[in-house]
Design a protein around this motif. Sequence first.
Motif, PDB file in Angstrom:
ATOM      1  N   MET A   1       0.839  -1.205   0.000  1.00 37.83           N
ATOM      2  CA  MET A   1       0.000   0.000   0.000  1.00 37.83           C
ATOM      3  C   MET A   1       0.867   1.245   0.000  1.00 37.83           C
ATOM      4  O   MET A   1       1.871   1.317   0.695  1.00 37.83           O
ATOM      5  CB  MET A   1      -0.905   0.013   1.243  1.00 37.83           C
ATOM      6  CG  MET A   1      -1.813   1.241   1.319  1.00 37.83           C
ATOM      7  SD  MET A   1      -2.967   1.188   2.710  1.00 37.83           S
ATOM      8  CE  MET A   1      -1.832   1.321   4.095  1.00 37.83           C
ATOM      9  N   SER A   2       0.486   2.231  -0.807  1.00 37.31           N
ATOM     10  CA  SER A   2       1.145   3.535  -0.808  1.00 37.31           C
ATOM     11  C   SER A   2       0.384   4.472   0.119  1.00 37.31           C
ATOM     12  O   SER A   2      -0.840   4.461   0.157  1.00 37.31           O
ATOM     13  CB  SER A   2       1.173   4.133  -2.220  1.00 37.31           C
ATOM     14  OG  SER A   2       2.004   3.387  -3.073  1.00 37.31           O
ATOM     15  N   VAL A   3       1.126   5.289   0.866  1.00 38.52           N
ATOM     16  CA  VAL A   3       0.522   6.264   1.760  1.00 38.52           C
ATOM     17  C   VAL A   3       1.132   7.630   1.473  1.00 38.52           C
ATOM     18  O   VAL A   3       2.351   7.782   1.461  1.00 38.52           O
ATOM     19  CB  VAL A   3       0.733   5.906   3.243  1.00 38.52           C
ATOM     20  CG1 VAL A   3       0.015   6.924   4.129  1.00 38.52           C
ATOM     21  CG2 VAL A   3       0.231   4.505   3.541  1.00 38.52           C
ATOM     22  N   HIS A  16      -4.541   6.707   1.581  1.00 34.78           N
ATOM     23  CA  HIS A  16      -4.146   5.310   1.403  1.00 34.78           C
ATOM     24  C   HIS A  16      -4.486   4.876  -0.023  1.00 34.78           C
ATOM     25  O   HIS A  16      -5.620   5.049  -0.460  1.00 34.78           O
ATOM     26  CB  HIS A  16      -4.875   4.416   2.403  1.00 34.78           C
ATOM     27  CG  HIS A  16      -4.577   4.729   3.837  1.00 34.78           C
ATOM     28  ND1 HIS A  16      -5.539   5.100   4.742  1.00 34.78           N
ATOM     29  CD2 HIS A  16      -3.402   4.735   4.507  1.00 34.78           C
ATOM     30  CE1 HIS A  16      -4.982   5.313   5.928  1.00 34.78           C
ATOM     31  NE2 HIS A  16      -3.682   5.112   5.815  1.00 34.78           N
ATOM     32  N   ALA A  18      -4.335   1.599  -2.574  1.00 34.62           N
ATOM     33  CA  ALA A  18      -4.083   0.166  -2.695  1.00 34.62           C
ATOM     34  C   ALA A  18      -5.251  -0.508  -3.397  1.00 34.62           C
ATOM     35  O   ALA A  18      -6.390  -0.025  -3.341  1.00 34.62           O
ATOM     36  CB  ALA A  18      -3.873  -0.473  -1.322  1.00 34.62           C
ATOM     37  N   ARG A  21      -8.678  -1.665  -1.123  1.00 35.34           N
ATOM     38  CA  ARG A  21      -8.717  -0.821   0.068  1.00 35.34           C
ATOM     39  C   ARG A  21     -10.125  -0.691   0.651  1.00 35.34           C
ATOM     40  O   ARG A  21     -10.292  -0.456   1.858  1.00 35.34           O
ATOM     41  CB  ARG A  21      -8.150   0.573  -0.263  1.00 35.34           C
ATOM     42  CG  ARG A  21      -8.018   1.495   0.931  1.00 35.34           C
ATOM     43  CD  ARG A  21      -7.057   0.968   1.963  1.00 35.34           C
ATOM     44  NE  ARG A  21      -7.150   1.723   3.214  1.00 35.34           N
ATOM     45  CZ  ARG A  21      -6.576   1.370   4.356  1.00 35.34           C
ATOM     46  NH1 ARG A  21      -5.868   0.256   4.413  1.00 35.34           N
ATOM     47  NH2 ARG A  21      -6.704   2.107   5.436  1.00 35.34           N
ATOM     48  N   GLN A  24     -10.963  -2.383   3.873  1.00 39.68           N
ATOM     49  CA  GLN A  24     -10.301  -1.939   5.111  1.00 39.68           C
ATOM     50  C   GLN A  24     -10.905  -0.653   5.671  1.00 39.68           C
ATOM     51  O   GLN A  24     -10.321  -0.018   6.547  1.00 39.68           O
ATOM     52  CB  GLN A  24      -8.804  -1.698   4.837  1.00 39.68           C
ATOM     53  CG  GLN A  24      -8.095  -2.832   4.130  1.00 39.68           C
ATOM     54  CD  GLN A  24      -8.140  -4.119   4.935  1.00 39.68           C
ATOM     55  OE1 GLN A  24      -7.963  -4.103   6.148  1.00 39.68           O
ATOM     56  NE2 GLN A  24      -8.393  -5.229   4.254  1.00 39.68           N
ATOM     57  N   GLU A 163      -9.417   7.349   1.052  1.00 40.04           N
ATOM     58  CA  GLU A 163      -9.210   5.915   0.834  1.00 40.04           C
ATOM     59  C   GLU A 163      -9.356   5.601  -0.654  1.00 40.04           C
ATOM     60  O   GLU A 163     -10.456   5.640  -1.200  1.00 40.04           O
ATOM     61  CB  GLU A 163     -10.213   5.108   1.658  1.00 40.04           C
ATOM     62  CG  GLU A 163     -10.141   5.363   3.156  1.00 40.04           C
ATOM     63  CD  GLU A 163      -8.803   4.930   3.753  1.00 40.04           C
ATOM     64  OE1 GLU A 163      -8.273   3.884   3.314  1.00 40.04           O
ATOM     65  OE2 GLU A 163      -8.300   5.626   4.652  1.00 40.04           O
ATOM     66  N   ASP A 165      -9.070   3.007  -3.633  1.00 44.08           N
ATOM     67  CA  ASP A 165      -9.020   1.610  -4.058  1.00 44.08           C
ATOM     68  C   ASP A 165      -8.897   1.592  -5.577  1.00 44.08           C
ATOM     69  O   ASP A 165      -9.827   1.962  -6.296  1.00 44.08           O
ATOM     70  CB  ASP A 165     -10.288   0.884  -3.617  1.00 44.08           C
ATOM     71  CG  ASP A 165     -10.210  -0.626  -3.826  1.00 44.08           C
ATOM     72  OD1 ASP A 165      -9.444  -1.069  -4.715  1.00 44.08           O
ATOM     73  OD2 ASP A 165     -10.924  -1.369  -3.118  1.00 44.08           O
ATOM     74  N   VAL A 215      -1.005   3.159 -10.346  1.00 48.17           N
ATOM     75  CA  VAL A 215      -0.696   3.424  -8.935  1.00 48.17           C
ATOM     76  C   VAL A 215       0.316   4.562  -8.821  1.00 48.17           C
ATOM     77  O   VAL A 215       0.166   5.463  -7.980  1.00 48.17           O
ATOM     78  CB  VAL A 215      -0.181   2.155  -8.230  1.00 48.17           C
ATOM     79  CG1 VAL A 215       0.421   2.509  -6.861  1.00 48.17           C
ATOM     80  CG2 VAL A 215      -1.310   1.154  -8.051  1.00 48.17           C
ATOM     81  N   ARG A 219      -0.341   8.145  -7.055  1.00 46.06           N
ATOM     82  CA  ARG A 219       0.512   8.556  -5.933  1.00 46.06           C
ATOM     83  C   ARG A 219       1.230   9.868  -6.206  1.00 46.06           C
ATOM     84  O   ARG A 219       1.236  10.769  -5.371  1.00 46.06           O
ATOM     85  CB  ARG A 219       1.531   7.461  -5.601  1.00 46.06           C
ATOM     86  CG  ARG A 219       2.340   7.787  -4.329  1.00 46.06           C
ATOM     87  CD  ARG A 219       3.310   6.689  -3.971  1.00 46.06           C
ATOM     88  NE  ARG A 219       4.520   6.761  -4.783  1.00 46.06           N
ATOM     89  CZ  ARG A 219       4.958   5.792  -5.571  1.00 46.06           C
ATOM     90  NH1 ARG A 219       4.257   4.673  -5.702  1.00 46.06           N
ATOM     91  NH2 ARG A 219       6.081   5.930  -6.259  1.00 46.06           N
TER      92      ARG A 219
END
Length: 362
Positions: A1-3, A16, A18, A21, A24, A163, A165, A215, A219
Amino acid sequence: MSVVHVDAQGGAYPIHIAAGRLAQLADTVPADTSAIAIVTNPTVAALYLAPVQEALAAAGKPIHVIELPDGEAYKNWESLNLIFDALLGAHLDRKALIVALGGGVIGDMAGFAAACFMRGVRFVQVPTTLLAQVDSSVGGKTAINHPLGKNMVGAFYQPIAVEVDTEVLKTLPAREISAGLAEVIKYGMIYDLDFFDWCEEQVGPMRTLEQEQIVYAIRRSCEVKAEVVSQDERESGLRAILNFGHTFGHAIESGMGYGQWLHGEAVGCGMIMAAELSALVCGLPAQDVARIKALVQASGCPINPPQWPAERWLELMQVDKKNEGGQLRFVLLDKLGHAKVQAVAPDVVRQVLARFTTVEQE
């Protein structure tokens, strides 16, 4: 997961990123939450409401669902009041948590409702479009449209988490992916030349949602926006550069009628127009204007604007949050990777508009 961490004056929070996601989401619910209100629309609800409700149920809080009509045309007072009606009707209090499940329209309206309800309750952004994931869900801008201008009534109000996803992107039409990519490539144009170069090379894999490329695109977009927002949360200076292409783009959206063009499509076309204006005002090299146009086209966005008289354009652009003292102000590029905000005389804008009145429409 990238934060990615956003450190704004109005609140610090994580983004977050991913696959999977959504499962979660209970992790983002504060322990003292009294109830959860999910704001969504029928299109998104049909795809993701059940799994989101199941995920949030693990937090052990009552869950309420608020469905709004789908589309930019419904980003208005009437839809906003539907949220307030539901929140008050369910007797929710200041410990309630609003979850915005949808694209930019839902995120903006749910965020604005969170800013206003009980003078401010917590909310989480769960963006389901690429454009919302890379732009509107980050930075705390919340708003509704007014018939005279886009996003003219709203508030700066930060979420407690975003969040993202990446799996949800697989259900989007290709047109929505292209609209999101317009905002992705914008970050390279205004702030990060290396990222612009990367986007030129990877626009094909991004359009087909190759996991590694999408991704990274999300990011890096979030990182740039977080850097800018942390320095200028309320758009008093630097943050205005994020509106590159938006003065023309918002004119297209409001002039055509909200929802006819997707926001990202209008911005993509608007960036080409802003690049031409940059060439005239700031000396942006012709080859860089050509690169911008080529990348917008490669992303799948329209490259030819509506064929309106110059005075119609100027009328629409008068209602813009960047304008000051009656002067039209635009985000311009003096070189690729560097933007600034500058007042431009109407006659200069007319010169650029004239370049777009004889093009053949796609």
